[in-house]
Design a protein around this motif. Structure first.
Motif, PDB file in Angstrom:
ATOM      1  N   SER A  24      32.723  22.405 -14.010  1.00 13.07           N
ATOM      2  CA  SER A  24      32.203  22.722 -12.917  1.00 13.07           C
ATOM      3  C   SER A  24      31.152  21.640 -12.458  1.00 13.07           C
ATOM      4  O   SER A  24      30.710  21.567 -11.212  1.00 13.07           O
ATOM      5  CB  SER A  24      31.161  24.035 -12.865  1.00 13.07           C
ATOM      6  N   PRO A  26      30.217  18.150 -10.939  1.00 11.40           N
ATOM      7  CA  PRO A  26      30.889  17.022 -10.255  1.00 11.40           C
ATOM      8  C   PRO A  26      30.670  15.634 -10.647  1.00 11.40           C
ATOM      9  O   PRO A  26      29.994  15.385 -11.604  1.00 11.40           O
ATOM     10  CB  PRO A  26      30.184  16.964  -8.870  1.00 11.40           C
ATOM     11  N   THR A  46      36.907  24.080  -7.997  1.00 10.42           N
ATOM     12  CA  THR A  46      36.245  24.150  -6.515  1.00 10.42           C
ATOM     13  C   THR A  46      35.976  25.485  -5.854  1.00 10.42           C
ATOM     14  O   THR A  46      35.449  25.388  -4.927  1.00 10.42           O
ATOM     15  CB  THR A  46      36.969  23.193  -5.491  1.00 10.42           C
ATOM     16  N   GLY A  51      32.689  21.261  -5.949  1.00  6.99           N
ATOM     17  CA  GLY A  51      33.799  20.291  -5.938  1.00  6.99           C
ATOM     18  C   GLY A  51      34.599  20.351  -4.771  1.00  6.99           C
ATOM     19  O   GLY A  51      34.392  21.497  -4.233  1.00  6.99           O
ATOM     20  N   ASP A  52      35.154  19.318  -4.004  1.00  8.25           N
ATOM     21  CA  ASP A  52      36.045  19.633  -2.934  1.00  8.25           C
ATOM     22  C   ASP A  52      36.873  18.272  -3.177  1.00  8.25           C
ATOM     23  O   ASP A  52      37.104  17.695  -4.021  1.00  8.25           O
ATOM     24  CB  ASP A  52      35.292  19.582  -1.571  1.00  8.25           C
ATOM     25  N   ILE A  56      37.155  15.732  -6.265  1.00 10.14           N
ATOM     26  CA  ILE A  56      38.371  15.955  -7.081  1.00 10.14           C
ATOM     27  C   ILE A  56      39.190  14.684  -7.204  1.00 10.14           C
ATOM     28  O   ILE A  56      39.667  14.441  -8.070  1.00 10.14           O
ATOM     29  CB  ILE A  56      39.311  17.136  -6.626  1.00 10.14           C
TER      30      ILE A  56
END
Length: 255
Positions: A24, A26, A46, A51-52, A56
């Motif tokens: 989880s 980033p 995400t 995250g996005d 990623i």
């Protein structure tokens, strides 16, 4: 340039239980560290993490140097998110909260190019080697893997219908949301929840569909493997760090 092999999908086909870790945090450094640690797969989350697609991408680039396979969990079963992660080069997607056969079918449709599906086409994306994999559009599906999450009473009632959809390669049982749906929020080891999980794994094994789970308790990890689970996540990066740091501070802190 050849189409990259999906190591996670190949692992499912091998019949060997693959051991994974949930992530989880980033950034690329945690992912690089964990990719050195011998896990078969890492979930890049995400849904319940910050995250996005922009975070990623460098994580996928980092993991490309390792044998550990990335599994990207989208925030939702959404065709736009699916398209973006596939274009970035994610080959295995984990989609949350799939409740019905129709929702599973929609996910499969979003994974496939026309005429078999509705994935938008773009030639110069990372997944296609920025245009260097000449037959990517025709062969992409060979190495794509779709895992759907069942995590409610309704989803369990529809398990066989969901799991039998062509293009669903595995089913992940979400224990946290399932505990809430069954009336025991936060108690993943309530007897009713455990029975539901064990029953779902058994049903999936009978269907010949790979079953997955996330659990932090060693005895239950071993129980799920014994029942035939094909992919089991056994920890989470943030939790591991928090527990190790707390144990260390407790060891030396003087009150």
């Amino acid at each position: 340039m050849e189409l990259p092999v999906n190591r996670f999908k190949a692992g499912l086909a091998s019949g060997r239980c693959q051991i994974g870790l949930w992530t989880s945090l980033p950034g690329t450094v945690p992912i690089e560290i964990l990719s050195h640690c011998g896990f078969d797969w890492l979930v890049l989350d995400t849904e319940h993490a910050p995250g996005d697609p922009l975070t990623i991408l460098p994580q996928l680039q980092t993991m490309a140097a390792f044998d550990t396979a990335p599994v990207v969990r989208a925030a939702w079963n959404d065709s736009v998110l699916i398209k973006r992660f596939l274009d970035l080069g994610a080959q295995t997607l984990l989609l949350p909260y799939v409740q019905t056969r129709a929702e599973a079918e929609a996910a499969v449709t979003a994974m496939r190019y026309a005429p078999r599906g509705e994935r938008g086409m773009a030639g110069s994306v990372r997944a296609a080697g920025y245009g260097q994999i000449a037959d990517y559009v025709h062969r992409a599906e060979e190495e794509l893997c779709l895992i759907v999450q069942v995590e409610t009473r309704e989803a369990l009632d529809n398990l066989e219908d969901i799991a039998s959809v062509d293009g669903v390669h595995g089913v992940f049982i979400g224990p946290a949301d399932l505990s809430a749906s069954l009336g025991h929020p936060g108690d993943q080891f309530h007897p009713e929840v455990v029975a539901a999980i064990e029953g779902a794994i058994t049903r999936l094994v009978k269907l010949g569909v790979p079953a997955g789970i996330l659990t932090f308790r060693d005895d239950f990890v071993r129980r799920c493997i014994e029942l035939g689970a094909a992919f089991v996540a056994v920890g989470m990066d943030s939790g591991l760090m928090a527990r190790a740091a707390r144990e260390l501070s407790d060891r030396y802190r003087q009150d």
